[in-house]
Design an enzyme around this catalytic site. Structure first.
Site, PDB file in Angstrom:
ATOM      1  N   CYS A 191       0.834  -1.206   0.000  1.00 17.04           N
ATOM      2  CA  CYS A 191       0.000   0.000   0.000  1.00 17.04           C
ATOM      3  C   CYS A 191       0.870   1.258   0.000  1.00 17.04           C
ATOM      4  O   CYS A 191       1.390   1.667   1.038  1.00 17.04           O
ATOM      5  CB  CYS A 191      -0.929  -0.020   1.216  1.00 17.04           C
ATOM      6  SG  CYS A 191      -1.985   1.424   1.338  1.00 17.04           S
ATOM      7  N   CYS A 230      -0.469   4.122   2.113  1.00 12.97           N
ATOM      8  CA  CYS A 230      -0.283   3.918   3.561  1.00 12.97           C
ATOM      9  C   CYS A 230       1.178   4.159   3.965  1.00 12.97           C
ATOM     10  O   CYS A 230       1.455   4.757   4.992  1.00 12.97           O
ATOM     11  CB  CYS A 230      -0.637   2.486   3.956  1.00 12.97           C
ATOM     12  SG  CYS A 230      -2.206   1.912   3.309  1.00 12.97           S
ATOM     13  N   ASP A 231       2.105   3.663   3.185  1.00 15.87           N
ATOM     14  CA  ASP A 231       3.487   3.583   3.659  1.00 15.87           C
ATOM     15  C   ASP A 231       4.502   4.423   2.883  1.00 15.87           C
ATOM     16  O   ASP A 231       5.654   4.535   3.308  1.00 15.87           O
ATOM     17  CB  ASP A 231       3.939   2.109   3.658  1.00 15.87           C
ATOM     18  CG  ASP A 231       3.108   1.284   4.628  1.00 15.87           C
ATOM     19  OD1 ASP A 231       2.735   1.827   5.686  1.00 15.87           O
ATOM     20  OD2 ASP A 231       2.813   0.110   4.332  1.00 15.87           O
TER      21      ASP A 231
HETATM   22  C1  LIG Z   1       0.296  -4.049   5.496  1.00 17.90           C
HETATM   23  C2  LIG Z   1      -0.849  -3.069   5.400  1.00 17.90           C
HETATM   24  C3  LIG Z   1      -0.699  -1.795   5.890  1.00 17.90           C
HETATM   25  C4  LIG Z   1      -1.753  -0.878   5.815  1.00 17.90           C
HETATM   26  N1  LIG Z   1      -1.574   0.356   6.320  1.00 17.90           N
HETATM   27  C5  LIG Z   1      -2.603   1.233   6.310  1.00 17.90           C
HETATM   28  C6  LIG Z   1      -2.454   2.522   6.864  1.00 17.90           C
HETATM   29  O1  LIG Z   1      -1.377   2.909   7.350  1.00 17.90           O
HETATM   30  N2  LIG Z   1      -3.530   3.346   6.827  1.00 17.90           N
HETATM   31  C7  LIG Z   1      -4.723   2.984   6.267  1.00 17.90           C
HETATM   32  O2  LIG Z   1      -5.671   3.768   6.286  1.00 17.90           O
HETATM   33  N3  LIG Z   1      -4.879   1.767   5.731  1.00 17.90           N
HETATM   34  C8  LIG Z   1      -3.853   0.878   5.721  1.00 17.90           C
HETATM   35  N4  LIG Z   1      -3.998  -0.352   5.156  1.00 17.90           N
HETATM   36  C9  LIG Z   1      -5.291  -0.681   4.513  1.00 17.90           C
HETATM   37  C10 LIG Z   1      -6.317  -1.049   5.588  1.00 17.90           C
HETATM   38  O3  LIG Z   1      -5.764  -2.020   6.416  1.00 17.90           O
HETATM   39  C11 LIG Z   1      -7.607  -1.550   4.951  1.00 17.90           C
HETATM   40  O4  LIG Z   1      -8.102  -0.587   4.048  1.00 17.90           O
HETATM   41  C12 LIG Z   1      -8.650  -1.828   6.016  1.00 17.90           C
HETATM   42  O5  LIG Z   1      -8.160  -2.716   6.984  1.00 17.90           O
HETATM   43  C13 LIG Z   1      -9.912  -2.417   5.391  1.00 17.90           C
HETATM   44  O6  LIG Z   1     -10.793  -2.658   6.436  1.00 17.90           O
HETATM   45  P1  LIG Z   1     -11.980  -3.707   6.291  1.00 17.90           P
HETATM   46  O7  LIG Z   1     -12.748  -3.598   7.568  1.00 17.90           O
HETATM   47  O8  LIG Z   1     -12.704  -3.499   5.031  1.00 17.90           O
HETATM   48  O9  LIG Z   1     -11.326  -5.136   6.145  1.00 17.90           O
HETATM   49  P2  LIG Z   1     -10.062  -5.901   6.736  1.00 17.90           P
HETATM   50  O10 LIG Z   1      -9.212  -5.071   7.574  1.00 17.90           O
HETATM   51  O11 LIG Z   1      -9.480  -6.572   5.553  1.00 17.90           O
HETATM   52  O12 LIG Z   1     -10.739  -6.989   7.660  1.00 17.90           O
HETATM   53  C14 LIG Z   1     -11.492  -8.027   7.115  1.00 17.90           C
HETATM   54  C15 LIG Z   1     -12.040  -8.839   8.253  1.00 17.90           C
HETATM   55  O13 LIG Z   1     -12.967  -9.792   7.742  1.00 17.90           O
HETATM   56  C16 LIG Z   1     -12.736 -11.039   8.385  1.00 17.90           C
HETATM   57  N5  LIG Z   1     -13.269 -12.072   7.504  1.00 17.90           N
HETATM   58  C17 LIG Z   1     -12.919 -12.369   6.221  1.00 17.90           C
HETATM   59  N6  LIG Z   1     -13.651 -13.413   5.770  1.00 17.90           N
HETATM   60  C18 LIG Z   1     -14.491 -13.750   6.788  1.00 17.90           C
HETATM   61  C19 LIG Z   1     -15.499 -14.737   6.949  1.00 17.90           C
HETATM   62  N7  LIG Z   1     -15.798 -15.614   5.971  1.00 17.90           N
HETATM   63  N8  LIG Z   1     -16.146 -14.824   8.131  1.00 17.90           N
HETATM   64  C20 LIG Z   1     -15.862 -13.952   9.143  1.00 17.90           C
HETATM   65  N9  LIG Z   1     -14.931 -12.981   9.041  1.00 17.90           N
HETATM   66  C21 LIG Z   1     -14.258 -12.903   7.891  1.00 17.90           C
HETATM   67  C22 LIG Z   1     -11.250 -11.089   8.629  1.00 17.90           C
HETATM   68  O14 LIG Z   1     -10.941 -12.000   9.665  1.00 17.90           O
HETATM   69  C23 LIG Z   1     -11.002  -9.626   9.041  1.00 17.90           C
HETATM   70  O15 LIG Z   1     -11.276  -9.472  10.408  1.00 17.90           O
HETATM   71  C24 LIG Z   1      -2.974  -1.267   5.224  1.00 17.90           C
HETATM   72  C25 LIG Z   1      -3.129  -2.576   4.719  1.00 17.90           C
HETATM   73  C26 LIG Z   1      -2.072  -3.466   4.806  1.00 17.90           C
HETATM   74  C27 LIG Z   1      -2.253  -4.871   4.278  1.00 17.90           C
END
Ligand SMILES: Cc1cc2nc3c(=O)[nH]c(=O)nc-3n(C[C@H](O)[C@H](O)[C@H](O)COP(=O)(O)OP(=O)(O)OC[C@H]3O[C@@H](n4cnc5c(N)ncnc54)[C@H](O)[C@@H]3O)c2cc1C
Length: 315
Positions: free
Chosen positions: A139, A142-143
């Site tokens: 990302c 992000c970084d």
């Molecule tokens: C290494 C890294 C660094 C990042 N740094 C930043 C940053 O500095 N700032 C920023 O704003 N964003 C950052 N991001 C992006 C950010 O993490 C994502 O945009 C954000 O986490 C998305 O949130 P979400 O709730 O949509 O899903 P996610 O965080 O992807 O969470 C998905 C959830 O769904 C659950 N899940 C999946 N399938 C199932 C299922 N079948 N049943 C039950 N649960 C399930 C998983 O266990 C998880 O808890 C980063 C991403 C990465 C990978």
């Protein structure tokens, strides 16, 4: 579909990233008594990163895992029922909707909020995983900021890779961009912008073989297929931009998705094509993919669910 429903809930939230926990906070405060299943990655993607500097409200930054513990605590304090478990199957053929947990039990839900996120695709190098969070990232938004004025590398050839390369080019001194083939998949306009940028160096027919570094990224070893030549390029960060995979497989066939599997929501809402089923966060967003946008759409989903349930009750 034969099943024995064990429990019936008003609002079932699937996923525990910023979208899921925010939906849980809002749904709890609206008295929807939400039940949230965390999946195999409680806290979501931010639990695999180190410093988060761009989430509002943390003026000195915060470690990703700590931030997600804060989200969880807040959801619990508001009364959300947070459970460890994976949604393994759904039956959205009629209301109440049914969701199977851990291939063991079925839950009936008046409304479902899908927040299952997306997973970055990786090259599969051992060194890439070892240095993940220590200079290896999927990302740039992000970084990238952590590597201001430094030389960095990016691998990928699509529109997103071009966008991220251009983003990095405004922060970093040089961006080394590795393209596996002799051409890019990206649209012509994006390619032109990349090729015109004075500080992006494109390496055609080139694949990274190893990210070099002990505690942090120091260089990358690449192989040019055409010349059959290896080269070591000193860099401070290595960005992988070869795509994301939305975690939406279990919903296929039940709700509308695009060709990549991102859930389609009605513009300006968290509504899917199925009444009472909502989606928030990265599983429905291939554009922004940020914690704050995921949290914002989690809020939208809970408010949409609350309005939907209120309308149902008044019928
Ligand atoms: C290494 C890294 C660094 C990042 N740094 C930043 C940053 O500095 N700032 C920023 O704003 N964003 C950052 N991001 C992006 C950010 O993490 C994502 O945009 C954000 O986490 C998305 O949130 P979400 O709730 O949509 O899903 P996610 O965080 O992807 O969470 C998905 C959830 O769904 C659950 N899940 C999946 N399938 C199932 C299922 N079948 N049943 C039950 N649960 C399930 C998983 O266990 C998880 O808890 C980063 C991403 C990465 C990978």
């Amino acid at each position: 579909m034969a099943y024995e429903a064990a429990e019936r809930v008003h609002c079932l939230i699937i996923g525990s990233g910023p979208a899921g926990y925010t939906a849980a906070i809002y749904a709890s405060r609206a008295n929807l008594k939400p039940v949230l299943y965390q999946g195999i990655q409680p806290g979501g993607q931010l639990t695999i990163t180190t410093e988060v500097e761009n989430y509002p409200g943390y003026p000195t930054g915060i470690q990703g895992p700590d931030m997600m513990i804060d989200f969880e605590k807040q959801a619990i304090r508001m009364g959300a029922d947070i459970r460890f478990g994976l949604a393994t199957k759904v039956d959205f053929s009629k209301r109440p909707y049914r969701v199977e947990i851990d291939e063991e039990k079925w839950i009936e839900a008046e409304s479902v909020i899908i927040c299952t996120g997306a997973s970055a695709k990786w090259l599969g190098l051992e060194s890439e995983q070892r240095l993940n969070g220590f200079g290896v990232s999927a990302c740039a938004v992000c970084d990238g900021f952590f590597f201001k004025g430094k030389e960095v590398a990016i691998v990928g050839a699509g529109d997103t890779a071009c966008e991220e390369a251009l983003y990095l080019s405004k922060l970093c001194s040089t961006v080394h961009m590795f393209v596996r083939r002799g051409e890019m998949r990206a649209s012509k306009v994006m390619q032109d912008r990349v090729l015109k940028a004075s500080n992006i160096v494109v390496y055609w027919n080139t694949e990274p073989l190893e990210v070099i570094g002990g505690q942090k990224v120091e260089a990358v070893r690449v192989h040019n297929k055409q010349k059959d030549k290896e080269e070591i390029i000193p860099i401070s960060a290595f960005f992988v931009a070869i795509g994301h995979q939305p975690n939406s497989d279990i919903f296929k066939g039940w709700i509308d998705m695009d060709e990549q599997g991102y859930i389609k929501t009605i513009s300006g809402t968290a509504k899917t094509n199925l009444e009472g089923v909502f989606a928030a966060g990265d599983v429905q967003d291939k554009n922004y993919r940020q914690a704050v946008t995921a949290a914002g759409s989690g809020c939208m989903a809970a408010l949409d669910a609350e309005r939907y349930l209120s309308a149902l009750e008044s019928i």
